[in-house]
Design a protein around this motif. Sequence first.
Motif, PDB file in Angstrom:
ATOM      1  N   ALA A  68       1.748  -4.058   3.496  1.00 20.06           N
ATOM      2  CA  ALA A  68       2.783  -3.181   4.048  1.00 20.06           C
ATOM      3  C   ALA A  68       2.640  -1.778   3.467  1.00 20.06           C
ATOM      4  CB  ALA A  68       4.167  -3.757   3.729  1.00 20.06           C
ATOM      5  N   GLN A  69       2.614  -0.781   4.370  1.00 15.54           N
ATOM      6  CA  GLN A  69       2.364   0.602   3.942  1.00 15.54           C
ATOM      7  C   GLN A  69       3.667   1.394   3.852  1.00 15.54           C
ATOM      8  OE1 GLN A  69      -0.530   2.626   6.316  1.00 15.54           O
ATOM      9  NE2 GLN A  69      -2.093   1.021   6.108  1.00 15.54           N
ATOM     10  N   SER A  70       3.690   2.321   2.905  1.00 19.02           N
ATOM     11  CA  SER A  70       4.796   3.281   2.790  1.00 19.02           C
ATOM     12  C   SER A  70       4.238   4.586   2.253  1.00 19.02           C
ATOM     13  CB  SER A  70       5.912   2.743   1.889  1.00 19.02           C
ATOM     14  OG  SER A  70       5.411   2.463   0.599  1.00 19.02           O
ATOM     15  N   VAL A  71       4.845   5.683   2.684  1.00 16.95           N
ATOM     16  CA  VAL A  71       4.401   7.020   2.274  1.00 16.95           C
ATOM     17  C   VAL A  71       5.317   7.520   1.168  1.00 16.95           C
ATOM     18  CG1 VAL A  71       3.948   9.384   3.039  1.00 16.95           C
ATOM     19  CG2 VAL A  71       3.543   7.460   4.591  1.00 16.95           C
ATOM     20  N   VAL A  72       4.720   8.087   0.129  1.00 14.95           N
ATOM     21  CA  VAL A  72       5.468   8.572  -1.029  1.00 14.95           C
ATOM     22  C   VAL A  72       5.107  10.033  -1.266  1.00 14.95           C
ATOM     23  CG1 VAL A  72       5.928   8.289  -3.489  1.00 14.95           C
ATOM     24  CG2 VAL A  72       5.440   6.284  -2.077  1.00 14.95           C
TER      25      VAL A  72
ATOM     26  N   ASN B  24       9.072  16.437   3.942  1.00 15.02           N
ATOM     27  CA  ASN B  24       7.996  17.021   4.751  1.00 15.02           C
ATOM     28  C   ASN B  24       6.677  16.290   4.518  1.00 15.02           C
ATOM     29  OD1 ASN B  24       9.706  18.924   5.891  1.00 15.02           O
ATOM     30  ND2 ASN B  24       9.228  20.498   4.380  1.00 15.02           N
ATOM     31  N   LYS B  25       6.424  15.914   3.273  1.00 21.67           N
ATOM     32  CA  LYS B  25       5.214  15.150   2.967  1.00 21.67           C
ATOM     33  C   LYS B  25       5.242  13.790   3.670  1.00 21.67           C
ATOM     34  CE  LYS B  25       2.652  17.694   0.250  1.00 21.67           C
ATOM     35  NZ  LYS B  25       1.245  18.013   0.590  1.00 21.67           N
ATOM     36  N   ILE B  26       6.366  13.131   3.573  1.00 19.33           N
ATOM     37  CA  ILE B  26       6.481  11.808   4.192  1.00 19.33           C
ATOM     38  C   ILE B  26       6.304  11.908   5.708  1.00 19.33           C
ATOM     39  CG2 ILE B  26       8.090   9.903   4.629  1.00 19.33           C
ATOM     40  CD1 ILE B  26       9.261  10.408   1.859  1.00 19.33           C
ATOM     41  N   LYS B  27       6.895  12.930   6.299  1.00 17.91           N
ATOM     42  CA  LYS B  27       6.783  13.115   7.747  1.00 17.91           C
ATOM     43  C   LYS B  27       5.342  13.402   8.156  1.00 17.91           C
ATOM     44  CE  LYS B  27       8.725  15.897  11.514  1.00 17.91           C
ATOM     45  NZ  LYS B  27       9.664  17.000  11.851  1.00 17.91           N
ATOM     46  N   TYR B  28       4.639  14.201   7.362  1.00 14.04           N
ATOM     47  CA  TYR B  28       3.267  14.579   7.706  1.00 14.04           C
ATOM     48  C   TYR B  28       2.328  13.375   7.649  1.00 14.04           C
ATOM     49  CZ  TYR B  28      -1.245  16.970   7.509  1.00 14.04           C
ATOM     50  OH  TYR B  28      -2.531  17.380   7.763  1.00 14.04           O
ATOM     51  N   TYR B  29       2.485  12.516   6.628  1.00 12.61           N
ATOM     52  CA  TYR B  29       1.544  11.406   6.442  1.00 12.61           C
ATOM     53  C   TYR B  29       1.990  10.116   7.127  1.00 12.61           C
ATOM     54  CZ  TYR B  29      -1.059  14.238   3.149  1.00 12.61           C
ATOM     55  OH  TYR B  29      -1.830  15.226   2.583  1.00 12.61           O
TER      56      TYR B  29
ATOM     57  N   VAL C 234       0.871  -1.181   0.000  1.00  9.31           N
ATOM     58  CA  VAL C 234       0.000   0.000   0.000  1.00  9.31           C
ATOM     59  C   VAL C 234       0.908   1.230   0.000  1.00  9.31           C
ATOM     60  CG1 VAL C 234      -1.794   1.296   1.202  1.00  9.31           C
ATOM     61  CG2 VAL C 234      -1.803  -1.210   1.281  1.00  9.31           C
ATOM     62  N   TRP C 235       0.628   2.164  -0.906  1.00  6.79           N
ATOM     63  CA  TRP C 235       1.388   3.410  -0.971  1.00  6.79           C
ATOM     64  C   TRP C 235       0.455   4.590  -0.700  1.00  6.79           C
ATOM     65  CZ3 TRP C 235       2.008  -0.523  -4.500  1.00  6.79           C
ATOM     66  CH2 TRP C 235       3.290  -1.097  -4.581  1.00  6.79           C
ATOM     67  N   ILE C 236       0.813   5.407   0.275  1.00  3.29           N
ATOM     68  CA  ILE C 236       0.077   6.651   0.552  1.00  3.29           C
ATOM     69  C   ILE C 236       0.830   7.762  -0.173  1.00  3.29           C
ATOM     70  CG2 ILE C 236      -0.720   8.230   2.330  1.00  3.29           C
ATOM     71  CD1 ILE C 236      -0.613   5.862   4.289  1.00  3.29           C
ATOM     72  N   ALA C 237       0.263   8.264  -1.255  1.00  5.62           N
ATOM     73  CA  ALA C 237       0.968   9.205  -2.133  1.00  5.62           C
ATOM     74  C   ALA C 237       0.318  10.577  -2.067  1.00  5.62           C
ATOM     75  CB  ALA C 237       0.971   8.692  -3.569  1.00  5.62           C
ATOM     76  N   ASP C 238       1.149  11.610  -2.051  1.00 10.56           N
ATOM     77  CA  ASP C 238       0.661  12.988  -2.069  1.00 10.56           C
ATOM     78  C   ASP C 238       1.542  13.809  -3.014  1.00 10.56           C
ATOM     79  OD1 ASP C 238      -1.431  14.626  -0.455  1.00 10.56           O
ATOM     80  OD2 ASP C 238       0.313  15.941  -0.639  1.00 10.56           O
ATOM     81  N   VAL C 239       0.899  14.628  -3.815  1.00 10.20           N
ATOM     82  CA  VAL C 239       1.578  15.419  -4.851  1.00 10.20           C
ATOM     83  C   VAL C 239       1.812  16.832  -4.356  1.00 10.20           C
ATOM     84  CG1 VAL C 239       1.354  16.391  -7.176  1.00 10.20           C
ATOM     85  CG2 VAL C 239       0.652  14.023  -6.730  1.00 10.20           C
ATOM     86  N   THR C 240       2.983  17.373  -4.677  1.00  9.96           N
ATOM     87  CA  THR C 240       3.319  18.753  -4.332  1.00  9.96           C
ATOM     88  C   THR C 240       3.956  19.442  -5.537  1.00  9.96           C
ATOM     89  OG1 THR C 240       3.694  18.220  -2.015  1.00  9.96           O
ATOM     90  CG2 THR C 240       4.663  20.248  -2.822  1.00  9.96           C
ATOM     91  N   ILE C 241       3.474  20.631  -5.867  1.00 13.54           N
ATOM     92  CA  ILE C 241       4.140  21.511  -6.837  1.00 13.54           C
ATOM     93  C   ILE C 241       4.803  22.601  -6.004  1.00 13.54           C
ATOM     94  CG2 ILE C 241       3.922  22.852  -8.942  1.00 13.54           C
ATOM     95  CD1 ILE C 241       2.935  19.989  -9.219  1.00 13.54           C
ATOM     96  N   CYS C 242       6.091  22.485  -5.802  1.00 12.79           N
ATOM     97  CA  CYS C 242       6.770  23.356  -4.845  1.00 12.79           C
ATOM     98  C   CYS C 242       7.481  24.504  -5.540  1.00 12.79           C
ATOM     99  CB  CYS C 242       7.774  22.537  -4.018  1.00 12.79           C
ATOM    100  SG  CYS C 242       9.160  21.910  -4.966  1.00 12.79           S
ATOM    101  N   ALA C 243       8.067  25.381  -4.747  1.00  9.41           N
ATOM    102  CA  ALA C 243       8.868  26.486  -5.267  1.00  9.41           C
ATOM    103  C   ALA C 243      10.160  25.927  -5.850  1.00  9.41           C
ATOM    104  CB  ALA C 243       9.167  27.490  -4.165  1.00  9.41           C
TER     105      ALA C 243
END
Length: 589
Positions: free
Chosen positions: A521-525, A499-504, A477-486
């Motif tokens: 098995a879960q991992s944050v992406v 920061n995304k990985i730490k938050y989720y 299982v992958w918990i994925a979050d997208v960011t368009i950063c500076a």
Amino acid sequence: MEYWKRVLGRESDPDGRPVKPLREPAVEIEEPISLAECKKALRDLKQTASGPDGVSWSSVKSLGPGWLQYLFNSILACGYPTKSFKNSRTVLIPKTEKPSDPGEFRPLAIASVFGRVFHRILASRLGVWAPLGASQRAFQVNPAKCSTLAIIWDGKNKRWLHDAKGQFKFRGSTLPALGVEESYKYLGLQYGSKGKLKTGLELLKGMLRELKEAPLKPQQRVFLLRTNILPKIMYYLVNGRVHQYTLRECDKCVRRFLREVLHLPHDTPVSAFHACAKDGGLDIDCFESLVPMYKWQKLVSLEEVPDNLVRDLSQLPAIRKRFQLKGAQTSFNNRAEYRMFWKNKLLDNLDGFGLGEAADVPQVHSWVTDGSSLLTGEMYIKCLKIRWNVWPTAARASRGGRPPLCDAGCRQIEGLGHILQQCNRTWDKRGARHDRIVEFVGSQVERRGFNVIKEKSFATPRGHRRPDLIIYNKDRVWIADVTICADRGAGPMALARDNKIKYYTDEDLATEVAKVAGPGAQSVVGLVWNWRGCCEKKTDEWLKKMGVPIESRRLASVRVLEGSVWCAEVFRKRTGINFAQVGGRNRSE
């Protein structure tokens, strides 16, 4: 077609001469091909056109000598070649600048690269046992296709004269003489009685004029400039006499052309044109930097030839002087040093500083130079302006003075980074840019057989924001979050990913995810791009691991840039002001 059917379909002239055996049959020619022979053939293989099978020279080189040895020895054992070796495509090369008759073209047959390598090995063997004859058909003289050039020295008046009379004969036919204004082509250069006729600058201006008038898209013009015009001019300059001033003017002419066809401002950094596309530039060769390097490399190659006479000639001061240019501002030993020089120049510039992480994932930037129809011509130009930070903004217009604050009441300098990441006017378009990338990544992963749950399809613990995507199969299982950063000025993209990985990384969230995705098995992406279209390295590695092809990963970066363009356009069109940040007034006031 009738002309070439008659020429190519004609039976060969019979040759009744008796054949005299020179030696005993050489059975060594049919011995199995060795690995050393394949290595030498691959080493000598230069960039060349592919045959009818479409296999490129680079693909053949990548196979390695062992694979070719197996193929070629199989053909020798069978006693006949494959069908692809017998097929070729014929192209017609013009013999004159403006051919008007089929006979003024030279047919050139292009066979399979595999076949050419195989034949080269056999030819090398045959050359040992059967030396070439003095009169081969390819080297016979045809008076109708020949002309002469005669220069007469007038010692009394200390001048030279052009002899326009045809004084040379071959097999009873007088060879025509070139006129004073006529010229001939030798190794790609036009020569006449006065030496080399056109300068590289004149030739370049004519080619650029034709390219500008052609009905092409901007990216197609850039592609043809890089792959067709610049190599021709580079060859012309490297193999002829040239001054440093001419090289500098050629570079200015190319940059002027690009500013016109791409509608770029006059203060676009020079390094943006010459830096490699992988480093954030347009990958346009700089004549002033490369021609001296190539000339010096030619001189060094002459010093290494086995012929003693050529080596001695290369040491003469007059010869060495022709290969050296006075006033060269930069000197490079190889192309890698040249690339690093322009990369540093681009990153040292305020506009190019944010492209520092472009080289981490170089494959997503090929859209800049490949001339593809991935973007419309207008969008291609706008994406380049965003990428190089040359989009017209108040901060850019005020360089040299005090930069103004954003007129939307944000209390921030109105620069492109602020408009695309923080401004109140563009918040909805920034959200649309983000959602578009989320939808794209989700669809790409779903096509590869993974299950995807979108943000609004599941609940999260109180006070916790939903991740963009939950991707899972029966094991993971992958918990994925997208960011368009500076861009780089606000810190590395890896920081945004961490920061995304730490938050989720949260136990309560993991429990809720397990309810909808199963106990795998879960991992944050964290999937991170910056507003210039650069992709974070581990983001690209994860997408590749999930089976997303390079074409789709490149398209994701392009879509980020398209979203940035829409944000910049909306900012220019809207006039809304955040009164809460400009003095505590409300909207009614």
